[in-house]
Design a protein around this motif. Structure first.
Motif, short mmCIF file in Angstrom:
data_model
loop_
_atom_site.label_atom_id
_atom_site.label_comp_id
_atom_site.label_asym_id
_atom_site.label_seq_id
_atom_site.Cartn_x
_atom_site.Cartn_y
_atom_site.Cartn_z
N ARG A 1 43.30 30.66 39.83
CA ARG A 1 42.10 30.00 40.35
C ARG A 1 41.33 29.33 39.21
O ARG A 1 41.32 29.84 38.09
N TYR B 1 37.41 27.72 38.67
CA TYR B 1 36.11 27.51 39.31
C TYR B 1 35.06 27.24 38.25
O TYR B 1 35.23 27.61 37.09
N PRO B 2 33.98 26.58 38.64
CA PRO B 2 32.96 26.25 37.65
C PRO B 2 31.99 27.41 37.44
O PRO B 2 31.71 28.19 38.36
N LYS B 3 31.51 27.55 36.24
CA LYS B 3 30.45 28.50 35.95
C LYS B 3 29.56 27.81 34.94
O LYS B 3 29.97 27.61 33.80
N ALA C 1 32.20 28.67 44.91
CA ALA C 1 33.57 28.63 44.39
C ALA C 1 34.36 29.88 44.77
O ALA C 1 35.58 29.89 44.70
N PHE C 2 33.65 30.95 45.16
CA PHE C 2 34.35 32.23 45.39
C PHE C 2 34.54 32.55 46.87
O PHE C 2 34.57 33.72 47.26
N GLU D 1 37.62 34.75 47.18
CA GLU D 1 37.93 35.75 46.15
C GLU D 1 37.96 37.14 46.76
O GLU D 1 37.36 37.40 47.80
N MET E 1 28.29 35.02 41.38
CA MET E 1 28.69 33.62 41.59
C MET E 1 27.82 32.98 42.68
O MET E 1 27.45 31.80 42.57
N ASP F 1 24.58 32.14 41.06
CA ASP F 1 24.78 30.97 40.20
C ASP F 1 24.83 29.68 41.00
O ASP F 1 24.41 28.62 40.53
#
Lengths: 653, 319
Positions: free
Chosen positions: A461, A463-465, B189-190, B193, B217, B220
């Motif tokens: 995966r 993904y942005p952080k 984004a998760f 997950e 997340m 965020d």
């Protein structure tokens, strides 16, 4: 009638699972068979000699060889038979290898099947009629489809060999994918610097007629005599006037056009020239982005063009060219980023494809060769490369390797270090595939001299952080999970066939594999031929391929064309449809079913309308034969009587 | 509104630990004119324990329920629980594909299952059968301050060849549904997950770690609430949130709601009617900001008015 039957052992390929002696014995009992024997390798020189001697000694007038597939050796044996004075169509082949010995393990059943196959061939041979090929003149001009490196090489080799070449390129400039690359592996020399001279040669060669921004509309004809319709797409710029000065581009107010050449890394103007070295270096308008076309008012480019080349009224134009052979070098495509959602492809701007990164690295690219990431134009310090992004992934229908990604990733990682010395590059890989000359040394150099971190494992995966892209994956050598905070992620996106590969194949009557790549005539021995005579392949349209292989194939295809053009006439295959004028009632059903347009109406002297087969166009497919309600149209060498003789032999005796 | 009818399989947890999910599903579907019929004598779907022991047994436990639905003359069964859904779909597809397997399973059952029932999630019928327009029409209340992170969990749309619904990597069904009822959705984004699933008992620390990543997340991404489709995800994220804070040294205090609860809130139901008071992390602060939807519409109109002259100016400049 005296039929001779020759049964081949093919070493153990046939004799291992078929009792050949028993088969010969059975063959001797078949009506009409005067002689039957077995031989270790019938296709060998002494094997062929034996056939010739037997024909003379036994006064044979029909020959049956029971061996491999006719695709392998029919031509060989026809020639052998012909040398003794018999017509070559008095020869028949029974396939007792691919259809029998290779696929069955039961010796008794195989032996029986082999006997039956020979029975059919003997009956067919007895019905065979002598056929004679006609000769026809060939047009010694060649069409090359695609102006990438493979197509250009083929065009130049043909032109240097004295042939007139028609080169058709879909995009506004020749150069193809190679023109977009920054450097080439493993020598790291500038791609456009080595390609540029070839592009110039193509444009200046008096034997090459280049149609840029044009596509194949229709192909008619056959080897030696093709009629090609080419669609010259409207550029809305009169190229005979355009000097490529670029004044129009500078003034164009539509600044958000998609940049096809740069794969959308940065926006382009609605009127544009793809790159500085473009050939021809002429401007064209993308109507879908142009304000003149969208809003109906603008006209800025027309106002600023110093030579008055802009023409908003321009329409597509169809031109016709006659050629004798075709080289297909239509290239490849790349899988869309949004087909890779697990990597955030198409969702996050800092996840880009390898070809996009190539444009970012390129001095004539949208960033003038400065590496910056798309989201905020910052210089990335940590770059992650993901190989096999889509390749070798059955779940998205791409089970194959894309051939050159391992190498260009190593190259891009090396170039990244050269551009940004304090950067770190990581490569996630499944295997490093670097079998070419100097290739493995190159990938080792990336690791050992440039400190590129190679991690064996796949990415799960991305993904942005914050401002970073988190790349999560497995390190299968250490057996741990890894997470890398990257500034930029480059996906080595899978190579695919071009989107219109299938349509073009249908126009050419050539076959393609399930992925859309064109199928060569034989994977090892006829790598640039297709099963349609007169049509040859070069480059990645046949499968993912790097530059040296594409260039090699381009030259090979050119050599093939020069070889068939070394004669002035070609022999036509007499295995075509023929109309019995006494029986034909002129119903015209065959005209409607013929996929090649090979049947026309003909008026006899008594006024009757009947069907007539154009010999040189007929491909011998037999559809008309099965359509004809009164059996008037017969495919020679496969007539109703000949096929029924086989069926009777199998079912009635 | 035309009355729709579905056979509804609640499953065990929606009768106990996730009863509020059941309450909100029934409220929302009733508001949309959907009648739910609960099959008589339904039993365990097999859940995780069955298939970790024996596949024939697991399929039989699930197929027993499908056979009941089939006997009722229905061709669809809906459930809110992704685990029940997964059990039904797996049993159905394998029995349909493999004749031998079907025989083995049916040999155990009193009533054979003839593979005539499609299982769907509540989310799927809301998206596919009812559609965004009727869903939006029922909205009476607006949440100006609510911004949700849609969290789908692992199994409601995966593996794609079994679940046959939405995108397996970037699902959008719940995002779109939340937008339809006027709730702001963040780009999360998760979405798929792992929350740690049923390992909460065996490997509590690992579950806490994984769930904490999902929560952080979401923060965020700018969310102040998670919406979920799975009661096990809910348990790990809501019930264990204190535990996560203890294990990870964090201080999360983010409400986790079922998507049907959020829909119910916009339809005007009280938090108690939707069982929101049963949650560990209370959402009172957020819920207080509810206001009639008309207020928002008025606000938007005013904004649009203010914007217009500007847009005109820009156009003039351009030409």
């Amino acid at each position: 009638m005296r039929v001779g039957v020759f049964i081949c052992h093919c070493g153990n390929n046939i004799a291992g699972t078929v009792e050949v002696a028993k088969v010969a014995e059975a063959a001797r009992m078949m009506p009409g068979v005067a002689f039957a024997t077995t031989y270790m390798y019938t296709c060998s020189e002494p094997g062929q000699e034996e056939i010739k001697e037997a024909i003379k000694r036994e006064k044979l007038d029909r020959v049956v060889v029971a061996a491999c597939s006719p695709r392998m050796h029919e031509v060989t044996f026809r020639r052998t038979v012909e040398k003794t004075g018999l017509n070559r169509y008095f020869f028949e082949m029974a396939n007792i290898r691919e259809h029998c010995s290779w696929i069955g393990e039961d010796k008794e059943l195989n032996t029986n099947k082999a006997i039956e196959a020979i029975k059919l061939a003997v009956e067919k041979a007895k019905q065979n009629k002598p056929l004679f090929p006609a000769k026809f003149k060939i047009n010694k001009r060649v069409l090359v489809i695609g102006g990438g490196v493979a197509g250009m090489q083929a065009a130049l080799d043909c032109a240097d060999g004295g042939l007139d070449v028609v080169l058709v390129e879909k995009s506004p400039s020749v150069g193809g994918m190679m023109a977009r690359l920054d450097k080439t592996f493993p020598t790291v020399d500038c791609s456009i610097c080595i390609l540029g001279p070839k592009m110039v040669d193509v444009s200046q060669h008096e034997k090459i007629n280049l149609y840029a921004y044009s596509e194949i509309e229709e192909i008619k004809g056959y080897v030696g005599n093709y009629q090609i319709k080419i669609r010259k797409k409207a550029t809305y710029v009169d190229w005979s006037k355009c000097t490529g000065c670029g004044a129009c581009i500078e003034k164009c107010p539509s600044r958000n056009a998609f940049d096809y050449f740069n794969f959308g890394v940065a926006p382009a103007r609605a009127i544009n020239i793809p790159f500085p070295q473009a050939i021809p270096k002429k401007a064209k308008i993308d109507a879908q982005f142009c304000r003149q076309f969208i809003k109906g008012k603008c006209g800025v480019c027309a106002k600023f063009c110093p030579v008055g080349a802009i023409n908003y009224e321009m329409k597509d134009e169809i031109v016709t060219e006659d050629v004798g052979a075709i080289i297909v070098a239509s290239g490849y495509g790349l899988i869309d980023l949004d087909k890779l959602p697990e990597y955030g492809g198409g969702r996050y701007p800092d996840v880009i494809s390898g070809i996009q990164y190539e444009r970012i690295l390129n001095a004539s690219g949208p960033t003038s060769g400065h590496i910056e990431r798309p989201s905020d134009h910052a210089e990335p310090k940590t770059i992650v490369f993901v190989s096999c992004a889509g390749s070798r992934d059955k779940s998205i229908g791409i089970p194959y390797c894309s051939n050159f990604c391992c190498m260009y990733i190593a190259k891009q990682a090396i170039l990244t270090k050269d551009h940004i010395p304090d950067s770190r590059s990581y490569v996630f890989y499944m295997d490093i595939r670097s079998p070419g000359k100097g290739y493995d040394e190159f990938t080792r150099r990336a690791q050992e001299e440039y400190g590129v971190q190679y991690i064996r494992g796949r990415v799960s995966r991305i993904y942005p952080k914050g401002k970073k892209m988190i790349v999560k994956g497995a390190d299968t050598l250490l057996g741990t999970q890894v997470e890398i905070e990257a500034d930029l992620v480059v996906l080595a996106t899978a190579v695919t066939a071009t989107t219109d590969a299938r349509t073009l194949a249908e126009k050419l009557h050539i076959s393609y594999d399930p992925h859309g790549f064109y199928v060569e005539s034989h994977p090892k021995l006829r790598p640039v031929e297709t099963n349609t005579s007169g049509v040859f392949l070069a480059g990645a349209c046949q499968g993912p391929k790097d530059i040296p292989a594409s260039v090699g194939q381009g030259s090979a295809a050119a050599a093939k064309v020069l070889s068939i053009f070394s004669k002035d006439t070609l022999e036509s295959d007499p295995q075509i449809a023929r109309v019995n004028t006494n029986i034909c009632v002129g119903c015209r059903k065959c005209i409607g079913t013929c996929p090649f347009g090979a049947i026309e109406e003909q008026q006899l002297r008594d006024g009757r309308i009947i069907a007539n087969v154009i010999e040189t166009v007929c491909a011998g497919c037999g559809i008309c034969n099965s359509t004809c309600p009164c059996g008037a149209i017969q495919l020679q060498h496969f007539t109703d009587n000949q096929l029924l003789a086989e069926v009777n032999a199998l079912c009635l005796t | 509104m035309s009355e729709k009818e579905y056979i509804y399989f609640p499953g065990c947890s929606l009768e106990a630990s996730a009863i509020e999910y059941d309450m909100s599903v029934r409220k929302v579907l009733a508001a949309l004119g959907v009648k739910l019929i609960e099959p008589d004598d339904w039993s365990c779907c097999g859940s995780t324990p069955a298939h970790s022991v024996d596949h024939v047994f697991a399929a039989a436990v699930a197929a027993r329920n499908l056979a009941i639905v089939e006997k009722m003359g229905a061709s669809t069964v809906i459930t809110a629980c992704p685990a029940c859904l997964s059990a039904f779909k797996k049993a159905h597809l394998r029995m349909k594909k493999e004749e031998g397997f079907k025989k083995e399973v049916n040999a155990i059952l009193d009533e054979p299952y003839n593979c005539g029932v499609t299982a769907k999630s509540v989310l799927q019928i809301l998206v596919e059968d009812i559609g965004p327009k009727p869903v939006a029409e029922k909205v009476t209340l607006d949440f100006p301050d609510l911004k949700v992170a849609p969290y789908y969990g692992c199994i409601i749309n995966r593996p794609p060849e079994i679940m046959e619904f939405d995108d397996p990597e970037n699902p959008m069904a719940m995002d779109n549904l939340m937008t339809s009822v006027g709730v702001k959705v963040c780009d999360f984004a998760f979405k798929v997950e792992c929350c740690g699933a049923a390992f909460g008992v065996a490997k509590r620390k690992m579950v806490n770690e994984l769930s904490s990543k999902v929560l952080s997340m979401a923060l965020d991404a700018g969310a102040n609430c998670l919406v979920v489709t799975c009661q096990l995800c809910h348990q790990n994220l809501d019930l264990r949130q204190g535990q996560i804070n203890n294990t990870m040294g964090s201080s999360f205090n983010i409400p986790v709601l079922f998507f049907t609860q959020v829909m119910g809130l916009t339809y005007g139901y009280s938090p108690q009617e939707l069982g929101i008071d049963k949650h560990n992390i209370q959402a009172e602060g957020l819920l207080k900001t509810r206001r009639p939807v008309e207020e928002r519409i008025k606000e938007e109109q005013e904004k649009a008015k203010a914007k217009k002259p500007k847009a005109k100016k820009a156009e003039e400049e351009e030409s």
